[in-house]
Design an enzyme around this catalytic site. Structure first.
Site, PDB file in Angstrom:
ATOM      1  N   ASP A  20     -31.172  58.270  36.771  1.00 49.19           N
ATOM      2  CA  ASP A  20     -31.709  59.345  37.586  1.00 49.19           C
ATOM      3  C   ASP A  20     -30.880  60.599  37.428  1.00 49.19           C
ATOM      4  O   ASP A  20     -29.650  60.696  37.532  1.00 49.19           O
ATOM      5  CB  ASP A  20     -31.392  58.802  39.092  1.00 49.19           C
ATOM      6  CG  ASP A  20     -31.776  60.079  40.140  1.00 49.19           C
ATOM      7  OD1 ASP A  20     -32.382  60.833  39.817  1.00 49.19           O
ATOM      8  OD2 ASP A  20     -31.450  59.722  41.278  1.00 49.19           O
ATOM      9  N   HIS A  27     -29.331  61.534  45.900  1.00 48.31           N
ATOM     10  CA  HIS A  27     -29.258  61.276  44.673  1.00 48.31           C
ATOM     11  C   HIS A  27     -27.586  61.559  44.178  1.00 48.31           C
ATOM     12  O   HIS A  27     -26.991  62.536  44.820  1.00 48.31           O
ATOM     13  CB  HIS A  27     -30.114  62.265  43.703  1.00 48.31           C
ATOM     14  CG  HIS A  27     -31.375  62.237  43.926  1.00 48.31           C
ATOM     15  ND1 HIS A  27     -32.381  61.284  43.376  1.00 48.31           N
ATOM     16  CD2 HIS A  27     -32.257  62.715  44.941  1.00 48.31           C
ATOM     17  CE1 HIS A  27     -33.608  61.281  43.855  1.00 48.31           C
ATOM     18  NE2 HIS A  27     -33.406  62.115  44.995  1.00 48.31           N
TER      19      HIS A  27
HETATM   20 ZN   LIG Z   1     -37.646  59.889  43.389  1.00 52.17          ZN
HETATM   21 ZN   LIG Z   2     -36.389  58.593  46.008  1.00 54.62          ZN
END
Ligand SMILES: [Zn+2]
Ligand SMILES: [Zn+2]
Length: 552
Positions: free
Chosen positions: A193, A366
């Site tokens: 990510d 994130h």
């Molecule tokens: Zn996402």
């Molecule tokens: Zn997500």
């Protein structure tokens, strides 16, 4: 097909934020990871949402063994209602994700016939030659997982969306020990990510938001209105916890949020003490400092409860001075203008408004740079491919990997449609498949192409001019001067002379062409050329020009 080659093909989510979708193909087996949507950017006029182009998959439909979903956010599940009717393959996810998918499919009337299967975090499934293990990751939604994918040529780790919160609200922290164990055995490829690869340091824990919410619930003189994404179940939990601490009752406003809250309560992902959740008809007569609302509208969505309230357009709820509103979400890129307008309207009505610029009412889900480096260090992949992010996020993530020792030639920054071919020893980008945007507009999927969008852009910017040209049915000669009707182009009173001149100009051009005016293709092109030039000289604008011919 070449033997023993594994293909990784992102169909969405690389070089953009949203519509995540990844294809893995080995010999006669294909698995798909995630099937998300993207909210349109401002230039996609009139488009409701954007989903991945799956023409590549449609050709290979019989090879697809299943869709594996990492978590229940829109950018990972949102395309399912549109894609499942075309692909009709099983969908594997954890329990809460399954619940969110079901709510979504039901809303779009696509639930019947769908083959949805629940896999617990830590569980495994075999899909053709792929063995997929779900490992828990911490993200801004419970029950999020990353994937450990065993293939005949090596092991692949897909991080899903993750951060390393050691004190999450619900759900488990990211399972680093499982990854460390795998890292020792050797990982061929890590997909990780990149959404917040720009941010140094660590992402703050969800606990920080809990503290901010506590302060708001304690100190707000009147009602508290918290707005967030309906899928942010852990945030809704925090609102409930903090409201109950300060003796406020919680009212869930809006259909989608109510659907999700009900589902999450049933599945045990939300816990609410008895009597804390109220119905709107119980509001009457309650003291304002005993009330908290939770609702959608954090993105300024025009149909959301918050925006309706901000515009004095909600049936039951109106903003009153003394209300405190907290926007507990990050603006999705492209929505900033809508959000700003909503904030302004709320302020105008006397509410106090808190948003991430003025208070820590939201942390994102994130990992920041240090977390990304930690994952790379633990997994120690041979090859690395950043996923989930704009091109700059992917590039920065690749640089991060290089800074801690991944060789440059082993990091691959791909864009949607690029094909990465892997063997146990090598990896390279070998080509490209179609991976454009499919636009969903109201009820139609994929009918609007770039031409429609270009027209909408032109119309919105420079308006339209319709030209009515009368010709004699027998002789084909022009009758009188053409009529001009314009909208959104110029002030027709002020520009009367200019528009008149354009009528004369068209008449002259058509008369000069002898008896050809009746030849439609000629007229169409000639009139448009002439007027395009003339209007641009006069106004520096390029309206859409539509000539019509009437035979009289
Ligand atoms: Zn996402
Ligand atoms: Zn997500």
């Amino acid at each position: 097909m070449t033997k023993s080659i594994l293909r990784i093909i992102p169909l969405g989510g690389l070089s953009e934020i949203g519509k995540n979708m990844m294809v893995m193909e080995y010999e006669d087996d294909i698995i798909i990871i995630d099937a998300g949507l993207m909210f349109p950017s401002e230039e996609m006029l009139g488009v409701d949402l954007v989903i991945p182009d799956i023409s590549y998959l449609l050709e290979k439909r019989e090879k697809i063994r299943g869709i594996v979903i990492t978590h229940g956010h829109e950018d990972h599940i949102g395309a399912l209602p549109y894609l499942l009717p075309q692909l009709n393959v099983p969908v594997y996810s954890t329990k809460l994700t399954h619940g969110l998918i079901s709510v979504k499919l039901k809303e779009r009337k696509a639930l019947s016939g769908a083959n949805l299967k629940v896999i617990p975090p830590g569980g495994q499934i075999t899909l053709g030659k792929f063995r997929v293990e779900f490992f828990p990751v911490c993200h801004s939604i419970p029950d999020a997982v990353g994937l450990i994918i065993q293939t005949p040529i090596g092991t692949i780790v897909h991080s899903g969306d993750f951060k390393l919160d050691y004190t999450p609200i619900s759900g488990r922290p990211t399972d680093l020990s499982r990854l460390a164990q795998l890292g020792r055995q050797g990982i061929l490829l890590l997909l990780s990510d990149s959404t917040y690869a720009e941010l140094p340091g660590y992402t703050p824990s969800e606990r920080v938001v809990g503290e901010a919410l506590d302060r708001i619930m304690a100190e707000a003189p009147g009602r508290v209105i918290i707005t967030t994404f309906s899928s942010l179940v852990s945030r809704i939990q925090q609102v409930i916890d903090s409201a109950s601490k300060y003796q406020r009752r919680v009212f869930v406003v809006g259909r989608s949020m109510n659907n999700i809250v009900r589902m999450a309560l049933e599945l045990g992902y939300l816990n609410a003490p008895d009597g804390i959740l109220g119905r709107l008809d119980e509001l009457k007569g309650m003291p304002h400092n005993k009330i908290a609302f939770v609702t959608t509208g954090s993105q300024g969505e025009p149909t959301s409860a918050l925006v309706r309230m901000a515009n004095r357009d909600h049936r039951q709820l109106h903003i009153v001075p003394g209300d405190t509103i907290a926007i507990s979400a990050t603006p999705v890129p492209g929505n900033e203008a809508l959000i700003a307008r909503t904030l302004d309207n709320l302020f105008k009505q006397g509410a106090q408004v808190l948003y991430s610029a003025v208070s820590q009412v939201h942390v994102h889900g994130h990992g920041s740079q240090e977390e990304l480096k930690l994952l790379l260090n633990i997994v120690k992949p041979k090859f690395f491919m950043p996923i989930h992010g704009e091109y700059r996020h992917l590039s920065l993530h690749a640089k991060l990997a290089q800074s801690i020792g991944t060789p440059k030639e082993n990091t691959f920054v791909l864009e949607d449609g690029d094909i990465l071919e892997l063997s146990p020893k090598s990896a390279k980008i070998t080509g490209k498949v179609t991976a454009s945007n499919v636009y969903v507009d109201g009820l139609s999927v994929g009918d609007i192409g770039t031409v429609v969008l270009r027209d909408r852009k032109m119309l919105s910017r420079d308006g339209i001019v319709v030209l009515i040209i009368a010709v004699n049915r027998q002789t084909g000669k022009l009758v009188g001067r053409p009529d001009v009707v314009s909208r959104g182009f110029v002030d027709t009173r002020e520009a009367k002379d200019m528009l008149d001149k354009s009528r004369d100009l068209v008449a002259r051009v058509l008369n000069r062409s002898g008896d050809r005016p009746a030849e439609w293709s000629f007229v169409y092109v000639k009139v448009r050329e002439t007027l395009n030039k003339f209007y641009y000289e006069q106004t520096k604008r390029r309206p859409m020009i539509l000539p019509f011919m009437v035979k009289v």
